[in-house]
Design an enzyme around this catalytic site. Structure first.
Site, PDB file in Angstrom:
ATOM      1  N   GLN A  94       0.844  -1.187   0.000  1.00 60.58           N
ATOM      2  CA  GLN A  94       0.000   0.000   0.000  1.00 60.58           C
ATOM      3  C   GLN A  94       0.876   1.231   0.000  1.00 60.58           C
ATOM      4  O   GLN A  94       1.695   1.427   0.898  1.00 60.58           O
ATOM      5  CB  GLN A  94      -0.906   0.026   1.234  1.00 60.58           C
ATOM      6  N   CYS A 100      -6.332   1.463   2.562  1.00 57.19           N
ATOM      7  CA  CYS A 100      -6.251   0.094   3.072  1.00 57.19           C
ATOM      8  C   CYS A 100      -7.562  -0.676   2.900  1.00 57.19           C
ATOM      9  O   CYS A 100      -7.552  -1.896   2.775  1.00 57.19           O
ATOM     10  CB  CYS A 100      -5.810   0.076   4.532  1.00 57.19           C
ATOM     11  N   HIS A 171      -7.193   0.575  10.619  1.00 56.66           N
ATOM     12  CA  HIS A 171      -6.520  -0.050   9.478  1.00 56.66           C
ATOM     13  C   HIS A 171      -7.208  -1.362   9.107  1.00 56.66           C
ATOM     14  O   HIS A 171      -7.596  -2.145   9.978  1.00 56.66           O
ATOM     15  CB  HIS A 171      -5.054  -0.316   9.853  1.00 56.66           C
ATOM     16  N   ASP A 186      -1.610  -7.605   4.598  1.00 57.37           N
ATOM     17  CA  ASP A 186      -1.609  -6.229   5.077  1.00 57.37           C
ATOM     18  C   ASP A 186      -0.657  -5.445   4.202  1.00 57.37           C
ATOM     19  O   ASP A 186       0.555  -5.695   4.206  1.00 57.37           O
ATOM     20  CB  ASP A 186      -1.158  -6.207   6.549  1.00 57.37           C
TER      21      ASP A 186
END
Length: 244
Positions: A94, A100, A171, A186
Site C-alpha cells: 500500500q 487500506c 486499518h 496487510d
C-alpha cells in the site's frame, strides 16, 4: 485505514467505511457479479455468531485501531519476515494513504479468482490480469496510477453512513486461505504473514482466532469490525453495518 507509516505516495484517499452495503456496491460496480459473492457483517467471534455468517466464506476483512502496540508488533513482524508463503498468494503493498480498505478488498478478490467469475472486461478482471505477474510494489504503483480505481474508491468512500474523520487511526487487513494456509494480508507489511494450517471450510473460524488475539491486546477499544466475503449460494442474509 492509513498505511501504517508505510505510504510512499503523495496521494491520499478518503477512508472506506467498514460497511458491507458500501463494499458490495463498490465491488459489484467494479466487476464482481452480484450473484457470485457479497460482503456480510460478522457480529461476533463466538461459535454461534460465526455460524450465522453465510457460507462458504472466501475471505475475511478486519478493521482495527492502530496503536503504539500494534505498530511495534508490525515492526517486529517486519524484522522476522522471511519468504515462507506460497507463490499463489496475491499480495500487494500500500503506497496511497487511507487506501487500506480498497487494498483489503483487492487482496480478498485477488486470492479467490478461482472461486468467483469476474465479469469479462470489467475493472477487476483487467486489474488482476494486468498485475498477476507483478511484484507487490509494482502492483502498488499500478494501483496508484489507476484513475478509474481512484474515482470508484472516492464514490464508495462518500457513500458511507458517517463522515470521514480528520485523522484516520484504524486499518484494514485481509485474511484468506491459500494452499492450505491462513494468510494475513496487510499492505503495510512487506509480505504475507502465515498463521498456520487452514482450509476453505475453517477459514472463518481460523481467522477469528487470530482476530481474537489482536483484540485481546487492545481490550478497551470498541473500534473493531469484521466483514466476511461469502460466495453466493442462494438465500444469503443481507449484511448491515455492525461491530464486534
Amino acid at each position: 485505514m492509513a498505511a501504517v507509516n508505510e505510504s510512499t505516495s503523495a496521494k491520499r484517499w478518503l477512508p472506506l467505511e467498514a460497511n458491507p452495503d458500501v463494499m458490495n456496491q463498490f465491488l459489484w460496480g467494479l466487476g464482481l457479479p452480484e450473484d457470485e459473492a457479497e460482503c456480510n457483517d460478522v457480529y461476533g467471534l463466538d461459535d454461534e455468531l460465526l455460524d450465522m455468517v453465510p457460507k462458504p466464506v472466501l475471505a475475511v476483512l478486519f478493521l482495527y485501531p492502530t496503536t503504539e502496540e500494534s505498530e511495534e508488533e508490525r515492526l517486529q513482524q517486519e524484522n522476522d519476515a522471511m519468504k515462507d508463503y506460497s507463490d499463489q498468494v496475491y499480495f500487494m503493498k500500500q503506497t496511497v494513504d487511507n487506501a487500506c480498505g480498497t487494498i483489503g478488498l483487492l487482496h480478498a478478490i485477488g486470492n479467490i479468482t478461482s472461486e468467483v467469475k469476474l465479469s469479462e472486461g470489467s475493472f477487476l478482471d483487467r486489474f488482476f490480469k494486468s498485475t498477476r505477474s507483478m511484484d507487490p510494489m509494482e502492483r502498488a504503483a499500478f494501483l496508484e496510477k489507476d484513475n478509474e480505481m481512484e474515482a470508484a474508491h472516492s464514490v464508495a468512500a462518500a457513500a458511507g453512513d458517517t463522515a470521514a474523520p480528520e485523522d484516520v487511526d484504524t486499518h484494514f487487513i485481509c485474511f484468506t486461505c491459500v494452499d492450505g494456509t491462513l494468510y494475513e494480508l496487510d499492505g503495510g507489511k512487506s509480505e504475507p504473514i502465515s498463521h498456520g494450517p487452514s482450509s476453505p471450510s475453517s477459514l472463518l473460524q481460523d481467522a477469528a482466532q487470530v482476530i481474537k488475539g489482536m483484540i485481546s491486546s487492545n481490550p478497551d477499544s470498541v473500534r473493531f469490525n469484521v466483514i466476511a466475503i461469502s460466495k453466493k449460494t442462494g438465500d444469503a442474509s443481507e449484511g448491515h453495518q455492525g461491530s464486534i
